[in-house]
Motif scaffolding. Structure first.
Motif, PDB file in Angstrom:
ATOM      1  N   PRO A  18       0.809  -1.220   0.000  1.00 51.07           N
ATOM      2  CA  PRO A  18       0.000   0.000   0.000  1.00 51.07           C
ATOM      3  C   PRO A  18       0.846   1.276   0.000  1.00 51.07           C
ATOM      4  CG  PRO A  18      -0.920  -1.572   1.534  1.00 51.07           C
ATOM      5  CD  PRO A  18       0.396  -2.136   1.070  1.00 51.07           C
ATOM      6  N   ALA A  19       1.951   1.266   0.720  1.00 51.64           N
ATOM      7  CA  ALA A  19       2.831   2.438   0.738  1.00 51.64           C
ATOM      8  C   ALA A  19       3.459   2.660  -0.633  1.00 51.64           C
ATOM      9  CB  ALA A  19       3.918   2.267   1.794  1.00 51.64           C
ATOM     10  N   ALA A  20       3.834   1.586  -1.305  1.00 52.52           N
ATOM     11  CA  ALA A  20       4.421   1.706  -2.638  1.00 52.52           C
ATOM     12  C   ALA A  20       3.406   2.262  -3.636  1.00 52.52           C
ATOM     13  CB  ALA A  20       4.943   0.352  -3.110  1.00 52.52           C
ATOM     14  N   ILE A  21       2.171   1.769  -3.564  1.00 49.51           N
ATOM     15  CA  ILE A  21       1.134   2.250  -4.482  1.00 49.51           C
ATOM     16  C   ILE A  21       0.806   3.715  -4.192  1.00 49.51           C
ATOM     17  CG2 ILE A  21      -1.291   1.961  -5.144  1.00 49.51           C
ATOM     18  CD1 ILE A  21      -0.827  -1.060  -4.883  1.00 49.51           C
ATOM     19  N   ARG A  22       0.807   4.115  -2.935  1.00 46.81           N
ATOM     20  CA  ARG A  22       0.622   5.527  -2.587  1.00 46.81           C
ATOM     21  C   ARG A  22       1.701   6.380  -3.236  1.00 46.81           C
ATOM     22  NH1 ARG A  22      -0.798   4.102   2.430  1.00 46.81           N
ATOM     23  NH2 ARG A  22       1.331   4.249   3.177  1.00 46.81           N
ATOM     24  N   ASP A  23       2.953   5.912  -3.172  1.00 47.40           N
ATOM     25  CA  ASP A  23       4.061   6.640  -3.795  1.00 47.40           C
ATOM     26  C   ASP A  23       3.888   6.731  -5.311  1.00 47.40           C
ATOM     27  OD1 ASP A  23       5.204   6.962  -1.314  1.00 47.40           O
ATOM     28  OD2 ASP A  23       6.683   5.350  -1.580  1.00 47.40           O
ATOM     29  N   VAL A  24       3.424   5.632  -5.927  1.00 45.22           N
ATOM     30  CA  VAL A  24       3.196   5.626  -7.374  1.00 45.22           C
ATOM     31  C   VAL A  24       2.162   6.679  -7.727  1.00 45.22           C
ATOM     32  CG1 VAL A  24       2.201   4.283  -9.272  1.00 45.22           C
ATOM     33  CG2 VAL A  24       3.859   3.226  -7.745  1.00 45.22           C
ATOM     34  N   ARG A  25       1.027   6.674  -7.050  1.00 48.51           N
ATOM     35  CA  ARG A  25      -0.054   7.626  -7.350  1.00 48.51           C
ATOM     36  C   ARG A  25       0.387   9.061  -7.104  1.00 48.51           C
ATOM     37  NH1 ARG A  25      -2.053   4.139 -10.296  1.00 48.51           N
ATOM     38  NH2 ARG A  25      -3.394   2.566  -9.442  1.00 48.51           N
ATOM     39  N   ARG A  26       1.147   9.266  -6.035  1.00 50.59           N
ATOM     40  CA  ARG A  26       1.615  10.620  -5.716  1.00 50.59           C
ATOM     41  C   ARG A  26       2.601  11.121  -6.771  1.00 50.59           C
ATOM     42  NH1 ARG A  26       4.344   9.876  -0.970  1.00 50.59           N
ATOM     43  NH2 ARG A  26       2.364   9.492   0.034  1.00 50.59           N
ATOM     44  N   THR A  27       3.479  10.242  -7.249  1.00 49.24           N
ATOM     45  CA  THR A  27       4.527  10.641  -8.187  1.00 49.24           C
ATOM     46  C   THR A  27       4.048  10.658  -9.635  1.00 49.24           C
ATOM     47  OG1 THR A  27       6.156   9.670  -6.703  1.00 49.24           O
ATOM     48  CG2 THR A  27       6.872  10.131  -8.951  1.00 49.24           C
ATOM     49  N   LEU A  28       3.366   9.597 -10.065  1.00 49.25           N
ATOM     50  CA  LEU A  28       2.977   9.474 -11.469  1.00 49.25           C
ATOM     51  C   LEU A  28       1.536   9.894 -11.744  1.00 49.25           C
ATOM     52  CD1 LEU A  28       4.693   6.088 -12.408  1.00 49.25           C
ATOM     53  CD2 LEU A  28       5.552   8.412 -12.714  1.00 49.25           C
ATOM     54  N   GLY A  29       0.731  10.038 -10.704  1.00 48.18           N
ATOM     55  CA  GLY A  29      -0.646  10.460 -10.889  1.00 48.18           C
ATOM     56  C   GLY A  29      -1.621   9.295 -10.873  1.00 48.18           C
ATOM     57  N   PRO A  30      -2.922   9.623 -10.889  1.00 45.82           N
ATOM     58  CA  PRO A  30      -3.953   8.585 -10.778  1.00 45.82           C
ATOM     59  C   PRO A  30      -4.065   7.687 -12.009  1.00 45.82           C
ATOM     60  CG  PRO A  30      -4.956  10.723 -11.145  1.00 45.82           C
ATOM     61  CD  PRO A  30      -3.495  10.960 -10.936  1.00 45.82           C
ATOM     62  N   ASP A  31      -3.520   8.120 -13.140  1.00 39.37           N
ATOM     63  CA  ASP A  31      -3.605   7.315 -14.364  1.00 39.37           C
ATOM     64  C   ASP A  31      -2.427   6.363 -14.533  1.00 39.37           C
ATOM     65  OD1 ASP A  31      -5.956   8.565 -15.037  1.00 39.37           O
ATOM     66  OD2 ASP A  31      -4.968  10.133 -16.190  1.00 39.37           O
ATOM     67  N   ALA A  32      -1.573   6.280 -13.526  1.00 38.67           N
ATOM     68  CA  ALA A  32      -0.413   5.388 -13.610  1.00 38.67           C
ATOM     69  C   ALA A  32      -0.872   3.932 -13.658  1.00 38.67           C
ATOM     70  CB  ALA A  32       0.494   5.604 -12.408  1.00 38.67           C
ATOM     71  N   VAL A  33      -0.074   3.115 -14.325  1.00 38.78           N
ATOM     72  CA  VAL A  33      -0.373   1.690 -14.468  1.00 38.78           C
ATOM     73  C   VAL A  33       0.721   0.895 -13.771  1.00 38.78           C
ATOM     74  CG1 VAL A  33      -0.650  -0.173 -16.136  1.00 38.78           C
ATOM     75  CG2 VAL A  33      -1.473   2.109 -16.692  1.00 38.78           C
ATOM     76  N   ILE A  34       0.314  -0.050 -12.930  1.00 41.48           N
ATOM     77  CA  ILE A  34       1.271  -0.927 -12.250  1.00 41.48           C
ATOM     78  C   ILE A  34       1.659  -2.027 -13.237  1.00 41.48           C
ATOM     79  CG2 ILE A  34       1.666  -2.475 -10.294  1.00 41.48           C
ATOM     80  CD1 ILE A  34       1.138   0.428  -9.451  1.00 41.48           C
ATOM     81  N   LEU A  35       2.942  -2.095 -13.568  1.00 43.97           N
ATOM     82  CA  LEU A  35       3.424  -3.110 -14.505  1.00 43.97           C
ATOM     83  C   LEU A  35       3.802  -4.403 -13.798  1.00 43.97           C
ATOM     84  CD1 LEU A  35       5.655  -0.842 -16.752  1.00 43.97           C
ATOM     85  CD2 LEU A  35       3.300  -1.562 -17.154  1.00 43.97           C
ATOM     86  N   SER A  36       4.412  -4.277 -12.611  1.00 37.47           N
ATOM     87  CA  SER A  36       4.780  -5.480 -11.863  1.00 37.47           C
ATOM     88  C   SER A  36       5.004  -5.131 -10.400  1.00 37.47           C
ATOM     89  CB  SER A  36       6.046  -6.120 -12.439  1.00 37.47           C
ATOM     90  OG  SER A  36       7.161  -5.304 -12.182  1.00 37.47           O
ATOM     91  N   THR A  37       4.871  -6.141  -9.560  1.00 36.44           N
ATOM     92  CA  THR A  37       5.213  -6.018  -8.137  1.00 36.44           C
ATOM     93  C   THR A  37       6.101  -7.197  -7.785  1.00 36.44           C
ATOM     94  OG1 THR A  37       3.283  -7.276  -7.410  1.00 36.44           O
ATOM     95  CG2 THR A  37       3.025  -4.887  -7.548  1.00 36.44           C
TER      96      THR A  37
END
Length: 97
Positions: free
Chosen positions: A12-31
């Motif tokens: 959840p912390a990583a996804i928060r960072d993704v949304r904060r940095t890349l925006g709400p339209d970011a796509v998760i490619l892998s975890t």
């Protein structure tokens, strides 16, 4: 396409960072869960246990134009022609008044 890796202590912390940095339209490619054999990544004073790779399209990129199939294209053309005829008829009736 902008691709970036994020490291955090939990998902959840990583996804928060993704949304904060890349925006709400970011796509998760892998975890990926980081094991103890992976090189230690220090994040906010603690060891990261999750790696998330995410991407987003640049803002200036135009979306691709949809390509209609022949069947849909003919129907779409007919609909556009009907609308154009109706608009022309309305304009003509307004001019005649």
């Amino acid at each position: 396409m902008q691709i970036r890796k994020f490291y955090a202590s939990n998902l959840p912390a990583a996804i928060r960072d993704v949304r904060r940095t890349l925006g709400p339209d970011a796509v998760i490619l892998s975890t990926r869960n980081l094991s103890s054999q992976d090189a230690a990544v220090i994040v906010n004073g603690g060891r990261a246990t999750v790696e998330v790779t995410a991407a987003r399209e640049p803002a200036e990129a135009a979306p691709p134009k949809p390509v209609a199939s022949r069947r849909l294209g003919n129907r779409a053309d007919k609909g556009a022609q009907d609308e154009a005829r109706q608009h022309a008829a309305r304009q003509a009736s307004l001019r005649s008044q």
